[in-house]
Design a protein around this motif. Structure first.
Motif: not given
Length: 100
Positions: A21, A24-25, A27-33, A35
């Protein structure tokens, strides 16, 4: 570590992938989860803040040193082994024979 509260994304999942995280390695979907999880979970947010501060400090103090190409390749190779779940050699990647 867990705060003891139920979350859509479990604390252990967040902490297992915290460095991905930070780098930034993921996926965006996981980044959102993640956050969303940090907004709900103060222990994980605290761990994230600590690791982010350490990363900034290392970058500030060591970010300008040139890394030997062969060392960089060895470290990246070892990271690939770790991520794939393969066994990692016992010998330290950075260890090099000392000249006397």
């Amino acid at each position: 570590m867990s705060c003891g509260e139920p979350h859509e994304t479990d604390c252990s999942e967040v902490l297992d992938h915290l460095y991905e995280f930070l780098d930034s390695e993921i996926p965006d979907v996981d980044r959102d989860k993640f956050k969303q999880h940090f907004q709900e979970c103060s222990p994980c947010l605290e761990k994230y803040g600590l690791e982010e501060a350490v990363k900034r400090l290392v970058k500030r103090c060591c970010g300008h040193d040139d890394v030997p190409t062969d060392l960089r390749a060895k470290v990246l190779s070892r990271l690939d082994l770790i991520r794939s779940g393969e066994s990692v050699p016992e010998r330290d990647v950075a260890a090099a024979p000392q000249e006397t």
